[in-house]
Design a protein around this motif. Structure first.
Motif, mmCIF file in Angstrom:
data_model
loop_
_atom_site.group_PDB
_atom_site.id
_atom_site.type_symbol
_atom_site.label_atom_id
_atom_site.label_comp_id
_atom_site.label_asym_id
_atom_site.label_seq_id
_atom_site.Cartn_x
_atom_site.Cartn_y
_atom_site.Cartn_z
ATOM 1 N N ARG A 138 0.848 -1.195 0.000
ATOM 2 C CA ARG A 138 0.000 0.000 0.000
ATOM 3 C C ARG A 138 0.878 1.237 0.000
ATOM 4 N NH1 ARG A 138 -2.818 3.997 2.972
ATOM 5 N NH2 ARG A 138 -5.104 3.830 3.019
ATOM 6 N N ILE A 139 0.470 2.281 -0.691
ATOM 7 C CA ILE A 139 1.149 3.572 -0.601
ATOM 8 C C ILE A 139 0.565 4.325 0.585
ATOM 9 C CG2 ILE A 139 1.563 5.793 -1.711
ATOM 10 C CD1 ILE A 139 1.592 4.380 -4.378
ATOM 11 N N VAL A 140 1.426 4.703 1.507
ATOM 12 C CA VAL A 140 1.026 5.450 2.698
ATOM 13 C C VAL A 140 1.496 6.891 2.529
ATOM 14 C CG1 VAL A 140 1.370 5.695 5.183
ATOM 15 C CG2 VAL A 140 1.042 3.427 4.184
ATOM 16 N N ARG A 141 0.636 7.844 2.802
ATOM 17 C CA ARG A 141 0.965 9.252 2.607
ATOM 18 C C ARG A 141 1.851 9.731 3.760
ATOM 19 N NH1 ARG A 141 -4.409 8.715 0.955
ATOM 20 N NH2 ARG A 141 -4.813 9.353 -1.203
ATOM 21 N N GLY A 142 3.138 9.635 3.560
ATOM 22 C CA GLY A 142 4.129 10.054 4.538
ATOM 23 C C GLY A 142 5.505 9.735 4.001
ATOM 24 N N SER A 143 6.542 10.315 4.595
ATOM 25 C CA SER A 143 7.908 10.049 4.150
ATOM 26 C C SER A 143 8.361 8.679 4.619
ATOM 27 C CB SER A 143 8.852 11.124 4.690
ATOM 28 O OG SER A 143 9.004 10.973 6.101
ATOM 29 N N VAL A 144 9.430 8.175 4.016
ATOM 30 C CA VAL A 144 9.973 6.878 4.417
ATOM 31 C C VAL A 144 10.381 6.901 5.886
ATOM 32 C CG1 VAL A 144 11.926 5.301 4.096
ATOM 33 C CG2 VAL A 144 10.703 6.195 2.107
ATOM 34 N N GLU A 145 11.022 7.974 6.321
ATOM 35 C CA GLU A 145 11.455 8.072 7.712
ATOM 36 C C GLU A 145 10.259 8.082 8.655
ATOM 37 O OE1 GLU A 145 13.805 7.896 10.821
ATOM 38 O OE2 GLU A 145 14.660 7.975 8.793
ATOM 39 N N GLN A 146 9.194 8.786 8.296
ATOM 40 C CA GLN A 146 7.996 8.811 9.133
ATOM 41 C C GLN A 146 7.351 7.432 9.236
ATOM 42 O OE1 GLN A 146 5.893 11.864 6.912
ATOM 43 N NE2 GLN A 146 6.077 13.318 8.608
ATOM 44 N N VAL A 147 7.269 6.739 8.111
ATOM 45 C CA VAL A 147 6.626 5.431 8.111
ATOM 46 C C VAL A 147 7.486 4.414 8.855
ATOM 47 C CG1 VAL A 147 5.724 3.578 6.649
ATOM 48 C CG2 VAL A 147 5.382 5.964 5.982
ATOM 49 N N TRP A 148 8.804 4.519 8.709
ATOM 50 C CA TRP A 148 9.707 3.643 9.486
ATOM 51 C C TRP A 148 9.485 3.860 10.982
ATOM 52 C CZ3 TRP A 148 13.333 -0.218 8.980
ATOM 53 C CH2 TRP A 148 14.197 -0.417 10.068
ATOM 54 N N ALA B 163 6.899 4.988 12.476
ATOM 55 C CA ALA B 163 5.576 4.503 12.873
ATOM 56 C C ALA B 163 5.546 2.989 13.045
ATOM 57 C CB ALA B 163 4.538 4.918 11.834
ATOM 58 N N HIS B 164 6.452 2.268 12.375
ATOM 59 C CA HIS B 164 6.512 0.811 12.488
ATOM 60 C C HIS B 164 7.449 0.336 13.598
ATOM 61 C CE1 HIS B 164 4.510 0.684 8.538
ATOM 62 N NE2 HIS B 164 4.266 -0.583 8.805
ATOM 63 N N THR B 165 8.266 1.227 14.148
ATOM 64 C CA THR B 165 9.279 0.789 15.106
ATOM 65 C C THR B 165 9.215 1.497 16.450
ATOM 66 O OG1 THR B 165 10.862 2.366 14.132
ATOM 67 C CG2 THR B 165 10.895 0.095 13.287
ATOM 68 N N ASP B 166 8.323 2.457 16.604
ATOM 69 C CA ASP B 166 8.159 3.186 17.855
ATOM 70 C C ASP B 166 6.916 2.656 18.569
ATOM 71 O OD1 ASP B 166 7.396 5.043 19.847
ATOM 72 O OD2 ASP B 166 8.363 6.688 18.785
ATOM 73 N N PRO B 167 7.047 2.041 19.746
ATOM 74 C CA PRO B 167 5.874 1.469 20.431
ATOM 75 C C PRO B 167 4.759 2.480 20.669
ATOM 76 C CG PRO B 167 7.910 0.752 21.486
ATOM 77 C CD PRO B 167 8.294 1.794 20.485
ATOM 78 N N ALA B 168 5.113 3.717 21.013
ATOM 79 C CA ALA B 168 4.082 4.723 21.276
ATOM 80 C C ALA B 168 3.260 5.009 20.029
ATOM 81 C CB ALA B 168 4.723 6.005 21.802
ATOM 82 N N LEU B 169 3.916 5.030 18.862
ATOM 83 C CA LEU B 169 3.192 5.272 17.619
ATOM 84 C C LEU B 169 2.398 4.040 17.191
ATOM 85 C CD1 LEU B 169 5.839 7.305 15.576
ATOM 86 C CD2 LEU B 169 3.897 8.161 16.899
ATOM 87 N N LEU B 170 2.981 2.859 17.352
ATOM 88 C CA LEU B 170 2.275 1.638 16.988
ATOM 89 C C LEU B 170 0.961 1.506 17.753
ATOM 90 C CD1 LEU B 170 5.229 -0.893 16.734
ATOM 91 C CD2 LEU B 170 3.544 -0.462 14.937
#
Length: 330
Positions: A185-195, A197-204
């Motif tokens: 899926r294309i997610v509207r955000g930068s690669v760093e932001q999406v990374w 979001a996948h690796t920060d427990p608070a964001l997950l």
């Protein structure tokens, strides 16, 4: 026919192919960067390619296989050595066995892809560098030039399709062979932001919530190879609980994150009775945001179909929509 020039230089040991398109530069770049798109033209007609891995980053790797009408398979790989998006990239291209292992009995080549804007749209120039005249002649005799002409003739249809690969199309499922699936899926955000979001427990905890009415009381995440991972969800009403456990196999910030995963429950807290999958997450910048691609390897085809039938893809779409709306918006 997009190819406008082909030139072989025996002294420089190069084969140059120039192709012109009436689409913007970014659209042409994405056709090569997105595994869903490049596999539509990298193999010649009758030998479609399937990309099992496609890392558009220095140090990355691509693995593909082309399957003929009689089921005969021909493997290949790229080792990415340089990327300057959306202007150029360089790879080491070679032949591979069924498991992706390089076939050292056949030559590998250095390939440089350059993308430029033109008055009518965009152009890609592919320069293949050979190690010797014998290698150049060997690959020409194997039909490399004719294969490239036939394969690149298919790009027009891919880049003309402005809807299938655009942002906003939702989560897509593709079965790859007998035991793999690609969810993208294309997610509207930068690669760093999406990374992040996948690796920060608070964001997950803000977007990977599972079904409505469920919370995520346990979220243990790490990017250290060998570290254990654990996520648990709980029904706010009944207290019912389930989750997943695994460990980190590979982590290359911010483009690649590989983990194992098995389902856990109060009756099986370590997931010892559940099948284990290998989840390869790749993040690629494309027009409209970041292409999120999971290639999931299952123990066998039956287990793959059982897991896909649970509504997994719909659940992932709900999570991605929440990621865009509640984490990345603004």
């Amino acid at each position: 026919m997009p190819i406008t020039a082909v030139h072989t230089d025996p002294e420089a040991l190069t084969l140059t192919v120039i192709a012109d398109f009436t689409v913007p530069l970014a659209r042409l770049w994405d056709a090569y960067a997105d595994p869903r798109q490049i596999e539509r033209f990298w193999g010649p007609p009758g030998y479609p390619a399937t990309f099992l891995r496609h890392d558009v980053a220095p140090g990355g790797r691509s693995q593909y296989r082309m399957t003929g009408p009689d089921g005969d398979a021909h493997g290949g790989y790229w080792e990415w050595t340089a990327v300057d998006a959306p202007h150029s990239f360089e790879v080491r291209d070679g032949f591979a066995g069924e498991d992706g292992t390089p076939n050292t009995e056949l030559p590998s080549m250095r390939m440089v892809f350059s993308f430029v804007e033109t008055a009518l749209g965009s152009r890609v120039t592919t320069v293949t560098h050979f190690g010797s005249l014998a290698e150049l002649e060997q690959l020409q005799q194997m039909g490399m030039e004719d294969g490239m002409r036939a394969a690149m003739a298919q790009i027009d249809d891919v880049v003309a399709d402005l809807t299938s690969f655009a942002a906003g199309q939702g989560t897509e499922l593709q079965r790859l062979g007998d035991t793999r699936a690609r969810v993208s899926r294309i997610v509207r955000g930068s690669v760093e932001q999406v990374w992040q979001a996948h690796t920060d427990p608070a964001l997950l905890r803000r977007w990977q919530l599972g079904p409505d009415g469920w919370s995520m009381p346990v979220c243990e995440v790490s990017t250290e190879v060998g570290a254990r991972l654990r996520s648990e969800w709980q029904s706010d009403d009944s207290g019912e609980r389930f989750g997943f456990a695994g460990e980190v196999v590979e982590a290359v910030r911010p483009t690649r994150f590989v983990t194992t995963e098995r389902m856990i429950s109060p009756q099986d807290p370590e997931g010892l009775e559940s099948p284990q999958t290998l989840n390869e997450l790749t993040l690629t910048p494309v027009e409209g945001g970041t292409l999120v691609a999971y290639v999931i390897t299952y123990p066998d085809a039956e287990i793959r179909e059982q897991i896909l039938a649970t509504g997994m893809v719909d659940g992932m779409e709900s999570g991605f929509a929440r990621l865009e709306a509640e984490v990345l918006a603004g």
